[in-house]
Design a protein around this motif. Structure first.
Motif, PDB file in Angstrom:
ATOM      1  N   THR B  14      64.132  30.781 -12.978  1.00  0.00           N
ATOM      2  CA  THR B  14      62.912  31.602 -13.278  1.00  0.00           C
ATOM      3  C   THR B  14      61.805  31.737 -12.070  1.00  0.00           C
ATOM      4  N   VAL B  17      63.063  33.947  -9.376  1.00  0.00           N
ATOM      5  CA  VAL B  17      62.655  35.262  -9.746  1.00  0.00           C
ATOM      6  C   VAL B  17      60.867  35.348  -9.381  1.00  0.00           C
ATOM      7  N   ASN B  22      58.555  41.121  -7.327  1.00  0.00           N
ATOM      8  CA  ASN B  22      57.434  41.597  -8.055  1.00  0.00           C
ATOM      9  C   ASN B  22      57.669  41.608  -9.740  1.00  0.00           C
ATOM     10  N   LEU B  23      56.729  40.990 -10.430  1.00  0.00           N
ATOM     11  CA  LEU B  23      57.076  40.960 -12.007  1.00  0.00           C
ATOM     12  C   LEU B  23      56.786  42.433 -12.395  1.00  0.00           C
ATOM     13  N   PRO B  24      57.480  43.074 -13.509  1.00  0.00           N
ATOM     14  CA  PRO B  24      57.203  44.454 -13.803  1.00  0.00           C
ATOM     15  C   PRO B  24      55.715  44.315 -14.284  1.00  0.00           C
ATOM     16  N   GLY B  25      55.111  45.485 -13.861  1.00  0.00           N
ATOM     17  CA  GLY B  25      53.927  45.653 -14.627  1.00  0.00           C
ATOM     18  C   GLY B  25      52.726  44.984 -13.928  1.00  0.00           C
ATOM     19  N   CYS B  26      53.182  44.046 -12.776  1.00  0.00           N
ATOM     20  CA  CYS B  26      52.089  43.327 -11.816  1.00  0.00           C
ATOM     21  C   CYS B  26      51.696  44.105 -10.576  1.00  0.00           C
ATOM     22  N   SER B  27      52.279  45.276 -10.381  1.00  0.00           N
ATOM     23  CA  SER B  27      52.063  46.085  -9.280  1.00  0.00           C
ATOM     24  C   SER B  27      50.672  46.795  -9.401  1.00  0.00           C
ATOM     25  N   GLN B  31      52.301  53.599 -11.461  1.00  0.00           N
ATOM     26  CA  GLN B  31      53.633  53.803 -11.687  1.00  0.00           C
ATOM     27  C   GLN B  31      54.124  55.236 -11.316  1.00  0.00           C
ATOM     28  N   LYS B  32      55.204  55.332 -10.340  1.00  0.00           N
ATOM     29  CA  LYS B  32      55.331  56.780  -9.910  1.00  0.00           C
ATOM     30  C   LYS B  32      55.897  57.683 -10.957  1.00  0.00           C
ATOM     31  N   GLY B  33      55.306  58.846 -11.090  1.00  0.00           N
ATOM     32  CA  GLY B  33      55.921  59.596 -12.126  1.00  0.00           C
ATOM     33  C   GLY B  33      55.377  59.753 -13.385  1.00  0.00           C
ATOM     34  N   LYS B  34      54.410  58.686 -13.573  1.00  0.00           N
ATOM     35  CA  LYS B  34      53.923  58.413 -15.246  1.00  0.00           C
ATOM     36  C   LYS B  34      52.579  59.394 -14.951  1.00  0.00           C
TER      37      LYS B  34
END
Lengths: 261, 306
Positions: B14, B17, B22-27, B31-34
């Motif tokens: 872990t 990882v 990058n952890l999801p949502g930590c960027s 979010q592209k397209g949202k």
């Protein structure tokens, strides 16, 4: 930020669902402003060897770079099937899954089966969240090949009592939320999240008073349920029921805390 | 693998990882397209008449929930359900139930459209009750499980309602043990519950009448119901009930067309609205379902909303 803790991909054998692939779910997320979805593979509810479904999910998420930042994967593990300990280890260490969803009603074991308790403890020790779904579909219009039983919130209590320091998500709270004072205290003193997709969360304002601001998280139960009702229950709250800080906790803050992100 | 090795392995992995991905949502990048979706703006965009409600003990609270969701008018009825099996279903009880609706209409005349109920087993009293309720401003009929809608006992009622240009609105059901399949299941439903097949038979006998099949999302098999009702243009459905499966609305539009569907909640307000918003229907189709279709039918009897 919107973080959906209750979405799935994969097939439901008794009915056609749209938006049950990573790509179609991502389109849905983009249309409705959802940043991240926690997903598992519905196929794992029906495969005897659930690890095949987890492998499918890992493969699908790895197939497109757009998925990496938008999905958090949970595995589906059946603790009465051979090799589950290895499967859990692979889900955590190789696949990077951050939790597991368990389906005792479908996989035909008791919630407090010693093996289930062992699995929840192992998930806890691996830093993984454990999720239970009170029902996947409404049992009334179910297929004659589907199960009839549904759970109420009360039915989950024994496993929380057995492993009170694990992290739990309780999904699609479609039935009664009635608890004794002792049971309510257990929920409030444990790391438990209820998602907003279930019909019994329609009185969210009252539930916030009862359980506190840190027990609820946005969820859709996609692709089974409609994509917006879980959010509507949050955004239609009056200011007197939930201020902006509380809404943010429900939209993503509580989920981020439990997921450790 | 023992527990210690398992924990050590997963912890290290872990950690790997976290260090390498990058952890999801930590960027920090959007979010592209949202796109941004203002759900309450979408909710309030559509005028709404709820075609399937019941008066609650606390009417103020009921209306407060409706206000949140932009539901300006609610059709209410109070059928004799007799869930216990011991309740009287006679004319006195029917009148008492209708009086609850009349009282709600009196208290909130701008919000509630009242429908009366009957027990067709009592022919003479049913005609008298129709006259009383119509005189007091009620706009239509809601039947329950005392008699199936295709029973000859219903013929004079259907004829009278047709003369008044009012809906024949029926509690209905369809699931395992009912309707055309798997009759071996006994689910304890009242035997005179109207099934899709029953309403089809009545609608074919009275093509000039207007039938309303209740709550396709009320726990019945909505795919079965829509397919069964497809060929009867004088049967409408409402979307009420506590089930909000993703595809209900789109499936109903595909099989029944966009003009035969009423927005209804059966007092399940949030997901009553949500299931329509989340459907793939166009804005124009949603407006028809939320308001226009029902208002057009009410208009025939002079009970429409301005």
């Amino acid at each position: 930020m919107l973080l959906d803790i209750n979405a799935s991909v994969g097939h439901w054998p008794f009915q056609h669902y749209n938006y049950n692939t990573c790509l179609s779910l991502l389109d849905r997320m983009n249309k409705y402003g959802v940043d991240i979805s926690v997903i598992s593979n519905l196929n794992g509810v029906f495969y005897k060897n659930t690890q095949s479904a987890n492998e499918e999910l890992f493969s699908e998420i790895s197939s497109d770079t757009r998925f990496k930042d938008r999905f958090i994967a949970f595995g589906i593990i059946n603790p009465i099937y051979a090799g589950w300990r290895d499967d859990l280890s692979v889900c955590s260490s190789k696949f990077g899954f951050r939790g597991v969803r368990l389906y005792p009603l479908y996989h035909d074991y008791e919630l407090i089966d010693p093996l289930c308790i062992e699995l929840v403890r192992a998930a806890r020790d691996a830093g993984m969240v454990v999720a239970f779904t009170l029902r996947i579909v409404d049992s009334r219009p179910r297929s004659w090949m589907d199960i009839q039983k549904e759970w109420a919130l009360k039915d989950i209590i024994p496993i929380i009592r057995a492993v009170p320091d694990a992290k739990f998500m309780i999904l699609n709270v479609a039935n009664s939320t009635e608890l004794t004072d002792d049971e309510a205290a257990l929920i409030m003193n444990s790391d438990v999240l209820l998602d907003t997709s279930g019909r019994a969360i329609s009185n969210l304002g009252e539930l916030l008073k009862k359980f506190g601001n840190n027990k609820f998280a946005f969820g859709t139960h996609s692709p089974v349920l409609d994509y917006v009702s879980g959010r509507l229950r949050i955004e239609s709250l009056r200011a007197s029921e939930a201020d902006e800080a509380t809404r943010e906790l429900i939209r993503s803050g509580n989920a981020r805390r439990v997921l450790g992100i | 693998m023992n527990r210690r090795k398992f924990i050590a392995g997963t912890s290290l992995s872990t950690a790997g990882v976290i260090l390498t991905n990058n952890l999801p949502g930590c960027s920090s990048v959007e979010q592209k397209g949202k796109v941004s979706y203002d759900i309450m703006k979408d909710v309030m965009k559509y005028r709404k008449i709820d075609a399937h409600c019941h008066p609650q003990d606390d009417l103020v609270k009921q209306l407060e929930i409706a206000d949140r969701l932009g539901i300006s008018k609610m059709q209410i009825s109070n059928p004799v359900t007799n869930f216990s099996g011991t309740e009287s279903e006679g004319p006195d009880q029917v009148r008492m139930h209708n009086d609850v609706v009349l009282n709600a209409m009196k208290k909130f005349p701008d919000r509630f459209i009242g429908f009366f109920t009957l027990n067709p087993n009592y022919r003479k009293e049913s005609v008298e009750e129709i006259n009383r309720c119509v005189d007091l401003g009620m706009a239509g009929y809601k039947g329950y499980t005392q008699v199936k809608v295709n029973d000859p006992l219903y013929y004079p009622i259907i004829e009278k309602l047709t003369d008044l240009k009012m809906l024949v609105f029926m509690h209905t059901f369809c699931q395992l043990g009912m309707a055309g399949y798997r009759m071996k299941y006994d689910i304890g439903r009242f035997p005179n519950t109207t099934l899709p097949e029953d309403m089809v038979e009545a609608a074919r006998r009275y093509p000039e009448a207007m039938f309303h099949f209740a709550h396709i999302a009320g726990g019945g098999d909505w795919e079965y119901e829509c397919k069964m009702l497809k060929e009867c243009p004088n049967i409408y459905v409402d979307t009420g009930g506590s089930n909000n499966e993703e595809n209900i609305i789109d499936f109903a539009i595909k099989h029944l067309g966009e003009d035969r569907i009423f927005f209804g909640t059966d007092d399940c307000y949030h997901h009553g609205v949500g299931k329509i918003l989340a459907s793939d229907a166009t804005d124009a189709q949603k407006q028809k379902i939320f308001f226009d279709n029902y208002n057009n039918v009410l208009k025939k009897g002079g009970h429409n909303v301005a």
